[in-house]
Design an enzyme around this catalytic site. Structure first.
Site, PDB file in Angstrom:
ATOM      1  N   ASN A   8       1.022  -1.098  -0.254  1.00 19.07           N
ATOM      2  CA  ASN A   8       0.001  -0.095   0.141  1.00 19.07           C
ATOM      3  C   ASN A   8       0.849   1.220   0.077  1.00 19.07           C
ATOM      4  O   ASN A   8       1.336   1.485   1.041  1.00 19.07           O
ATOM      5  CB  ASN A   8      -0.838  -0.229   1.216  1.00 19.07           C
ATOM      6  CG  ASN A   8      -1.628   1.187   1.395  1.00 19.07           C
ATOM      7  OD1 ASN A   8      -1.853   1.956   0.619  1.00 19.07           O
ATOM      8  ND2 ASN A   8      -2.205   1.134   2.726  1.00 19.07           N
ATOM      9  N   LYS A  10      -0.028   4.477   0.089  1.00 20.40           N
ATOM     10  CA  LYS A  10      -0.660   5.605   0.654  1.00 20.40           C
ATOM     11  C   LYS A  10      -0.382   6.820  -0.373  1.00 20.40           C
ATOM     12  O   LYS A  10      -0.278   6.375  -1.480  1.00 20.40           O
ATOM     13  CB  LYS A  10      -0.101   5.612   2.038  1.00 20.40           C
ATOM     14  CG  LYS A  10      -0.478   4.472   2.725  1.00 20.40           C
ATOM     15  CD  LYS A  10       0.119   4.454   4.183  1.00 20.40           C
ATOM     16  CE  LYS A  10      -0.113   3.089   4.695  1.00 20.40           C
ATOM     17  NZ  LYS A  10       0.031   3.215   6.464  1.00 20.40           N
ATOM     18  N   HIS A  94      -9.417   1.059   4.913  1.00 18.35           N
ATOM     19  CA  HIS A  94      -8.154   1.144   5.730  1.00 18.35           C
ATOM     20  C   HIS A  94      -8.390   1.919   6.777  1.00 18.35           C
ATOM     21  O   HIS A  94      -9.127   2.606   6.885  1.00 18.35           O
ATOM     22  CB  HIS A  94      -7.116   1.717   4.588  1.00 18.35           C
ATOM     23  CG  HIS A  94      -5.946   1.706   5.189  1.00 18.35           C
ATOM     24  ND1 HIS A  94      -5.350   2.596   6.207  1.00 18.35           N
ATOM     25  CD2 HIS A  94      -4.822   0.649   5.121  1.00 18.35           C
ATOM     26  CE1 HIS A  94      -4.244   2.447   6.612  1.00 18.35           C
ATOM     27  NE2 HIS A  94      -3.770   1.362   6.013  1.00 18.35           N
ATOM     28  N   GLU A  96      -6.817   4.416   8.153  1.00 21.37           N
ATOM     29  CA  GLU A  96      -6.327   5.708   7.785  1.00 21.37           C
ATOM     30  C   GLU A  96      -7.837   6.317   6.980  1.00 21.37           C
ATOM     31  O   GLU A  96      -8.241   7.451   7.789  1.00 21.37           O
ATOM     32  CB  GLU A  96      -5.282   6.078   7.024  1.00 21.37           C
ATOM     33  CG  GLU A  96      -4.183   5.845   7.674  1.00 21.37           C
ATOM     34  CD  GLU A  96      -2.847   5.290   7.043  1.00 21.37           C
ATOM     35  OE1 GLU A  96      -2.984   5.420   5.692  1.00 21.37           O
ATOM     36  OE2 GLU A  96      -2.321   4.925   7.673  1.00 21.37           O
ATOM     37  N   GLU A 165      -5.299  -5.436  10.630  1.00 22.31           N
ATOM     38  CA  GLU A 165      -4.188  -4.296  10.971  1.00 22.31           C
ATOM     39  C   GLU A 165      -4.571  -3.681  12.175  1.00 22.31           C
ATOM     40  O   GLU A 165      -5.151  -3.016  12.326  1.00 22.31           O
ATOM     41  CB  GLU A 165      -4.250  -3.308   9.634  1.00 22.31           C
ATOM     42  CG  GLU A 165      -3.849  -3.877   8.150  1.00 22.31           C
ATOM     43  CD  GLU A 165      -3.289  -2.918   7.390  1.00 22.31           C
ATOM     44  OE1 GLU A 165      -2.133  -3.056   6.746  1.00 22.31           O
ATOM     45  OE2 GLU A 165      -3.961  -1.772   7.071  1.00 22.31           O
ATOM     46  N   GLY A 171       2.618   2.091  10.904  1.00 20.30           N
ATOM     47  CA  GLY A 171       3.468   3.158  10.644  1.00 20.30           C
ATOM     48  C   GLY A 171       4.144   3.456  11.941  1.00 20.30           C
ATOM     49  O   GLY A 171       4.765   4.554  12.164  1.00 20.30           O
ATOM     50  N   SER A 203       3.703  -2.227  10.243  1.00 18.01           N
ATOM     51  CA  SER A 203       5.044  -2.396  10.378  1.00 18.01           C
ATOM     52  C   SER A 203       5.873  -3.615  10.119  1.00 18.01           C
ATOM     53  O   SER A 203       6.579  -4.168  10.719  1.00 18.01           O
ATOM     54  CB  SER A 203       5.344  -2.021  11.856  1.00 18.01           C
ATOM     55  OG  SER A 203       4.920  -0.722  12.265  1.00 18.01           O
TER      56      SER A 203
HETATM   57  P1  PGA Z   1       2.869   0.257   7.659  1.00 17.80           P
HETATM   58  O1  PGA Z   1       1.332   0.536   6.878  1.00 17.80           O
HETATM   59  O2  PGA Z   1       3.332  -1.112   7.054  1.00 17.80           O
HETATM   60  O3  PGA Z   1       3.715   1.348   7.419  1.00 17.80           O
HETATM   61  O4  PGA Z   1       2.765   0.067   9.041  1.00 17.80           O
HETATM   62  C1  PGA Z   1       0.656  -0.851   6.855  1.00 17.80           C
HETATM   63  C2  PGA Z   1      -0.657  -0.308   6.108  1.00 17.80           C
HETATM   64  O5  PGA Z   1      -1.410   0.775   6.552  1.00 17.80           O
HETATM   65  O6  PGA Z   1      -1.411  -1.162   5.458  1.00 17.80           O
END
Ligand code: PGA
Length: 242
Positions: A8, A10, A94, A96, A165, A171, A203
């Site tokens: 992803n 983003k 997601h 976010e 997740e 992140g 992560s």
């Molecule tokens: P990250 O994000 O690997 O940077 O923690 C994962 C995600 O949001 O799908």
């Protein structure tokens, strides 16, 4: 169960930078055949990336879509536009989008239904926040996200992918232990009407991908930050599991 490695991107990389990254990824994953590998570039890069990846084993996904097929929804993107350029997957819910953009389970349910209708494979993201984890509400939160998100389409869940997740792991550099993640995966599996691919995200990096993927309950990973680096993403895609 199918194994999936998803990246992803983003809100990173303009079309020029996306072209470079996808070319590098194609070189990295050249030999990976036994897994499904998907990248999720931003909308403005989708067409460029899809063209470069055409006739390769790399699949393309979008990070979001609207539930309506067309109409007066300023700023939104129809799933039909996505399929028309070779996009096969879409991220739905997601964290976010849930937490920053205010998407509700009801909105996500509509998106999942439309994606099913038009033949896009959804990756439905679920997961608890740090506070919910501290209050031991993980299972309750996930059960609600699955119940409301999949309302009316429970029996079609095998046509989708679920991604667990934990919000506190995205992140942040913190990851659930492989055992913690596997136990939530088992809980998710128990709550689904049909067997479905379940990914872990939060992560994930080359250093921890192997122990995560070694868990039988975990069918793959959804990678954010590390997917912006072709070598790291390639390493994750090639991880050997016993
Ligand atoms: P990250 O994000 O690997 O940077 O923690 C994962 C995600 O949001 O799908």
């Amino acid at each position: 169960m199918e194994q999936v490695i998803a990246g992803n991107w983003k809100m990173n990389l303009d079309p020029a930078a996306s072209r470079i990254l996808v070319q590098q990824i194609l070189i990295e994953i050249g030999v990976v055949r036994e897994r499904t590998i998907i990248v999720f570039p931003p909308f403005t890069s989708l067409l460029h990336v899809a063209e470069i990846a055409r006739n390769s084993c790399l699949k393309i996904g979008a990070q979001n879509m609207h539930w309506e097929r067309k109409g007066a929804y300023t700023g939104e993107i129809s799933g039909l536009f996505l399929t028309s350029i070779g996009v096969e997957y879409v991220l739905i819910g997601h964290s976010e989008r849930r937490h920053i953009l205010g998407e509700t389970d009801e909105m996500l349910n509509r998106k999942l239904k439309t994606a099913l209708d038009i033949g896009l494979i959804s990756i439905l993201c679920v997961g608890e926040t740090e506070t919910e984890k501290e209050q031991e509400q993980t299972e309750e939160v996930i059960e609600k996200q699955l119940h409301e998100g999949l309302k009316g389409i429970e029996k079609e869940v095998h046509k989708m992918i679920i991604a667990y997740e934990p919000v506190w792991a995205i992140g942040t550099g913190k990851t659930a232990t492989p055992e913690q993640a596997a136990s939530v995966h088992a809980f998710i599996r128990k709550n689904l009407k049909k067997p479905s691919t379940i990914l872990y995200g939060g992560s994930v990096k080359p250093e921890n991908a192997e122990e995560i993927m070694a868990q039988e309950e975990i069918n793959g990973v959804l990678v954010g930050g590390a997917s912006l680096n072709a070598a790291a993403f390639g390493q994750i895609a090639r991880v050997k599991v016993p």
